[in-house]
Design a protein around this motif. Structure first.
Motif, PDB file in Angstrom:
ATOM      1  N   SER A 257      11.484 -13.496   9.773  1.00 52.20           N
ATOM      2  CA  SER A 257      10.872 -12.653  10.512  1.00 52.20           C
ATOM      3  C   SER A 257       9.360 -12.418   9.976  1.00 52.20           C
ATOM      4  CB  SER A 257      11.535 -11.323  10.830  1.00 52.20           C
ATOM      5  OG  SER A 257      12.654 -11.470  11.641  1.00 52.20           O
ATOM      6  N   SER A 258       9.410 -12.680   8.578  1.00 52.74           N
ATOM      7  CA  SER A 258       8.119 -12.096   7.704  1.00 52.74           C
ATOM      8  C   SER A 258       7.004 -12.816   8.346  1.00 52.74           C
ATOM      9  CB  SER A 258       8.246 -12.172   6.475  1.00 52.74           C
ATOM     10  OG  SER A 258       8.471 -13.862   5.979  1.00 52.74           O
ATOM     11  N   ARG A 259       7.048 -14.137   8.923  1.00 55.18           N
ATOM     12  CA  ARG A 259       5.860 -14.715   9.723  1.00 55.18           C
ATOM     13  C   ARG A 259       5.293 -13.863  10.744  1.00 55.18           C
ATOM     14  NH1 ARG A 259       6.066 -20.308   8.733  1.00 55.18           N
ATOM     15  NH2 ARG A 259       8.247 -21.209   7.690  1.00 55.18           N
ATOM     16  N   ARG A 260       5.873 -13.080  11.432  1.00 57.31           N
ATOM     17  CA  ARG A 260       5.010 -12.049  12.243  1.00 57.31           C
ATOM     18  C   ARG A 260       4.507 -10.750  11.793  1.00 57.31           C
ATOM     19  NH1 ARG A 260       9.369 -11.355  16.614  1.00 57.31           N
ATOM     20  NH2 ARG A 260      10.968 -11.518  14.998  1.00 57.31           N
ATOM     21  N   ALA A 261       4.852 -10.493  10.391  1.00 54.90           N
ATOM     22  CA  ALA A 261       4.596  -9.138   9.967  1.00 54.90           C
ATOM     23  C   ALA A 261       3.333  -9.412   8.922  1.00 54.90           C
ATOM     24  CB  ALA A 261       5.884  -8.736   9.119  1.00 54.90           C
ATOM     25  N   ALA A 262       2.626  -8.016   8.963  1.00 54.15           N
ATOM     26  CA  ALA A 262       1.507  -7.976   8.006  1.00 54.15           C
ATOM     27  C   ALA A 262       2.203  -7.447   6.786  1.00 54.15           C
ATOM     28  CB  ALA A 262       0.563  -6.719   8.483  1.00 54.15           C
ATOM     29  N   LEU A 263       3.082  -6.725   6.695  1.00 55.43           N
ATOM     30  CA  LEU A 263       3.860  -6.277   5.675  1.00 55.43           C
ATOM     31  C   LEU A 263       5.332  -6.266   5.651  1.00 55.43           C
ATOM     32  CD1 LEU A 263       3.552  -5.070   2.583  1.00 55.43           C
ATOM     33  CD2 LEU A 263       3.551  -2.913   3.537  1.00 55.43           C
ATOM     34  N   LEU A 264       6.031  -6.625   4.741  1.00 55.75           N
ATOM     35  CA  LEU A 264       7.521  -6.360   4.989  1.00 55.75           C
ATOM     36  C   LEU A 264       7.882  -5.474   3.672  1.00 55.75           C
ATOM     37  CD1 LEU A 264      10.613  -7.325   5.874  1.00 55.75           C
ATOM     38  CD2 LEU A 264      10.220  -9.213   4.259  1.00 55.75           C
ATOM     39  N   VAL A 265       8.788  -4.385   4.196  1.00 57.93           N
ATOM     40  CA  VAL A 265       9.257  -3.313   3.291  1.00 57.93           C
ATOM     41  C   VAL A 265      10.699  -3.325   3.184  1.00 57.93           C
ATOM     42  CG1 VAL A 265       9.015  -0.831   2.721  1.00 57.93           C
ATOM     43  CG2 VAL A 265       7.417  -1.968   3.972  1.00 57.93           C
ATOM     44  N   LEU A 266      11.362  -3.404   1.918  1.00 62.51           N
ATOM     45  CA  LEU A 266      12.820  -3.222   1.765  1.00 62.51           C
ATOM     46  C   LEU A 266      13.077  -2.551   0.586  1.00 62.51           C
ATOM     47  CD1 LEU A 266      14.218  -6.841   0.684  1.00 62.51           C
ATOM     48  CD2 LEU A 266      11.806  -6.204   1.021  1.00 62.51           C
ATOM     49  N   GLY A 267      14.406  -2.331   0.617  1.00 55.89           N
ATOM     50  CA  GLY A 267      14.778  -1.482  -0.466  1.00 55.89           C
ATOM     51  C   GLY A 267      15.567  -2.309  -1.789  1.00 55.89           C
ATOM     52  N   HIS A 268      15.551  -1.874  -2.917  1.00 54.78           N
ATOM     53  CA  HIS A 268      16.152  -2.567  -3.930  1.00 54.78           C
ATOM     54  C   HIS A 268      16.803  -1.615  -4.807  1.00 54.78           C
ATOM     55  CE1 HIS A 268      16.932  -5.384  -6.930  1.00 54.78           C
ATOM     56  NE2 HIS A 268      16.307  -4.682  -7.883  1.00 54.78           N
TER      57      HIS A 268
END
Length: 305
Positions: A257-268
């Motif tokens: 899905s990151s192909r369609r995003a300006a920024l990907l945010v996730l937790g760690h």
């Protein structure tokens, strides 16, 4: 704009690593824009690892004093930061810019500077898993160990990505800080937010992994997305919110899905070293393979086994 050259790191600043590379220039642009939009101080940080004992012996054998070499490296670092600050001054509306040179391992310097920061921003050369394993990675060290959100900038910012800021929702009780960062960035940049939740289900290679929002079989999983969106939507009412539910592996869905995003945010959740070595983690894998910039937000540490 004011420029300070003392040694402190202001609280809640945006800190960006500067090393003179093209990827660091992209990180600088992203960090400067974020600092401008959020009205935060911007810290430009350059770190130089002091030469090893072997290199020191070679330097002294060539007739140059070790102290002179350190002074030259530090001077070059200040010149690099002055140039970066001038570019920020010319291209961005940032009121406070701080230049910091550290004579230490870049990973250590960035992690120390990030201790009280609002966000740490770094570029990535995209070395790939084998070279990364052999050479190490400043960006990956920051992702795994920083105590503040880390934005790893990959390529120039894409304004036409259709899902805006994409954020992974785990549904495990640790999503609040991740969502707050995602909505904060989206609100500042006028972007929508797409919440993604992936639940485990066996899927074939050719099967679709996205689940329709009106599928009654997965009402409980869809509820995870709607419940997660509630609090940040009330804090940032101008941010448009979309939902994406999928089956399979979370990292596979996020990377695709990151192909369609300006920024990907996730937790760690930071792991003890041995667990990290054996089991790995979703966030580093996504950072390595995503097609857009990625922000990783720490959500606590996992206990030792």
């Amino acid at each position: 704009m004011t420029t300070s050259t003392d040694t402190s790191i202001p609280t809640d600043a945006i800190v960006v690593g500067i090393d003179g590379s093209a990827c660091a220039e992209l990180a600088l642009d992203w960090a400067a824009r974020e600092a401008s939009l959020e009205h935060r101080p911007l810290v430009l940080l350059h770190a130089v690892h002091p030469p090893s004992l072997g290199a020191m012996a070679y330097v002294e054998s060539s007739g140059m004093e070790y102290g002179d070499l350190l002074a030259r490296l530090e001077s070059d670092g200040h010149a690099l930061l002055r140039h970066a600050a001038q570019r920020v001054r010319a291209e961005h509306d940032v009121s406070e810019v701080y230049e910091r040179v550290r004579m230490s391992d870049p990973r250590t310097a960035l992690l120390e500077a990030a201790a009280g920061a609002s966000a740490l921003v770094v570029g990535t050369r995209g070395l790939g898993p084998i070279r990364q394993l052999l050479l190490g990675s400043v960006a990956m060290a920051a992702v795994k160990h920083a105590g503040c959100p880390v934005a790893v900038i990959r390529g120039a910012e894409q304004k036409n990505r259709d899902v805006g800021v994409m954020v992974g929702v785990a549904g495990d009780g640790h999503d609040a800080t991740v969502l707050d960062f995602a909505f904060r960035v989206a609100d500042a940049r006028g972007l929508p937010v797409t919440l993604v939740h992936t639940f485990w289900d066996a899927v074939g290679q050719a099967e679709t992994r996205e689940v329709p929002a009106d599928d009654p079989r997965h009402a409980n999983q869809l509820a995870v997305l709607f419940e997660a969106a509630g609090p940040p939507s009330r804090r940032y009412p101008s941010v448009a919110v979309h939902h994406l539910l999928s089956r399979g592996f979370a990292d596979v869905q996020l990377i695709a899905s990151s192909r369609r995003a300006a920024l990907l945010v996730l937790g760690h959740r930071r792991k003890p070293f041995l667990q990290e070595l054996i089991y790995g983690s979703v966030a580093p894998r996504v950072v390595e393979h995503a097609h857009c910039s990625v922000a990783v937000v720490p959500v606590g540490d996992e206990p030792d086994a």
